[in-house]
Scaffold this active site. Sequence first.
Site, PDB file in Angstrom:
ATOM      1  N   SER A  42       0.826  -1.206   0.000  1.00  0.00           N
ATOM      2  CA  SER A  42       0.000   0.000   0.000  1.00  0.00           C
ATOM      3  C   SER A  42       0.856   1.250   0.000  1.00  0.00           C
ATOM      4  O   SER A  42       1.965   1.254   0.556  1.00  0.00           O
ATOM      5  CB  SER A  42      -0.891   0.001   1.246  1.00  0.00           C
ATOM      6  OG  SER A  42      -1.525   1.254   1.429  1.00  0.00           O
ATOM      7  N   TYR A  68      -2.310  -0.468   9.974  1.00  0.00           N
ATOM      8  CA  TYR A  68      -2.529  -0.982   8.616  1.00  0.00           C
ATOM      9  C   TYR A  68      -1.251  -0.836   7.792  1.00  0.00           C
ATOM     10  O   TYR A  68      -0.782  -1.788   7.166  1.00  0.00           O
ATOM     11  CB  TYR A  68      -3.680  -0.228   7.946  1.00  0.00           C
ATOM     12  CG  TYR A  68      -3.801  -0.520   6.469  1.00  0.00           C
ATOM     13  CD1 TYR A  68      -4.193  -1.780   6.023  1.00  0.00           C
ATOM     14  CD2 TYR A  68      -3.519   0.467   5.513  1.00  0.00           C
ATOM     15  CE1 TYR A  68      -4.300  -2.049   4.660  1.00  0.00           C
ATOM     16  CE2 TYR A  68      -3.626   0.197   4.164  1.00  0.00           C
ATOM     17  CZ  TYR A  68      -4.015  -1.061   3.741  1.00  0.00           C
ATOM     18  OH  TYR A  68      -4.119  -1.327   2.397  1.00  0.00           O
TER      19      TYR A  68
END
Length: 357
Positions: A142, A167
């Site tokens: 990501s 995350y």
Amino acid sequence: MKILITGTAGFIGYHLANRLTQRGDQVTGLDIINDYYDPQVKYDRLKSAGINTDTIAYGKPVKSNTHDNYQFIKLDLTDREGLDKLFKAEQFDAVVNLAAQAGVRYSLINPQAYIDSNIIGFTNILECCRHHKVGHLAYASSSSVYGLNEKMPLSTADNVDHPISLYAASKKSNELMAHTYSHLFGLPTTGLRFFTVYGPWGRPDMALFLFTEAMLKGEPIKVFNHGNMVRDFTYVDDIVEGVVRVIDGPPQGNPEWTGANPLPDSSVAPWKVYNIGNNNPVKLLDFIKAIEDKLGITAEKNMMDIQPGDVPATYADVQDLIDNFGYKPETSIREGIDAFVDWYLDYYDVKRGNTSH
């Protein structure tokens, strides 16, 4: 090739499975279909791929009734025995791991979900790839891994040791874990840092979906950081094209890499990391304006402070993708938003008779 794609009830996984099925690969899709967001959207994605969702049972493959070369299995990445059984039965040539607990803000509320799916689940994928001699593991990382980095554009050649959400930390961990398997066991692995993916069948928890829904209901939209956000919004078809090219070109190892000057995005091992982004950052207020123009609605905007874990700007350096695969995402924001809104209106009007859900 025989390819396993995890997360095929999800946004990117659904589109990637369609693309690889259409080009003739034997595709197995896997998902646990959790309730992080409306599971009906996930089931409808599967139905669109020809899966009879009434016949889905845990651990039992379901054949698509529209594609002979596609099957789906409901399975949890934390189910080590179930995964091993699947890998043993299918003998995959390649694996694309897109299944993960997504979302930056949710990681502040339920951190354990990220450890279970993104760390334990990813370890199980690595182990299965290792023991069943998979030829290439590509996996979703990501743009969130860039964290506190401010040098633009964000480059895979830069250090990414300052994530600001769990995350992001879990995705950075995936890259590190993959490197150890590439180094120790010769498993070719490629990490893909996606930049703000949007498009038809998109996630209901993401900005484009939330903005469109609120505008159609006449409700105000939440505009974080008082609109001073910049995002490298990337259309889902462009993401899929990048992933497909990467699948077909597993890393060989960089012969010029040296421990005296260790490049952070390659290795002597068959390990590589790429950005997949539009390479064209857009101001959040311009993004909202494109939605307003498509809908013919002016949004009422609630200007709010930046959320914990959010970064103010993203902008992808995709030179490696261009150099190694001759590819650069190019879909414009206007094209992408128009396609999403057309899908949204069709999906909710046709399916439920209105735009509420």
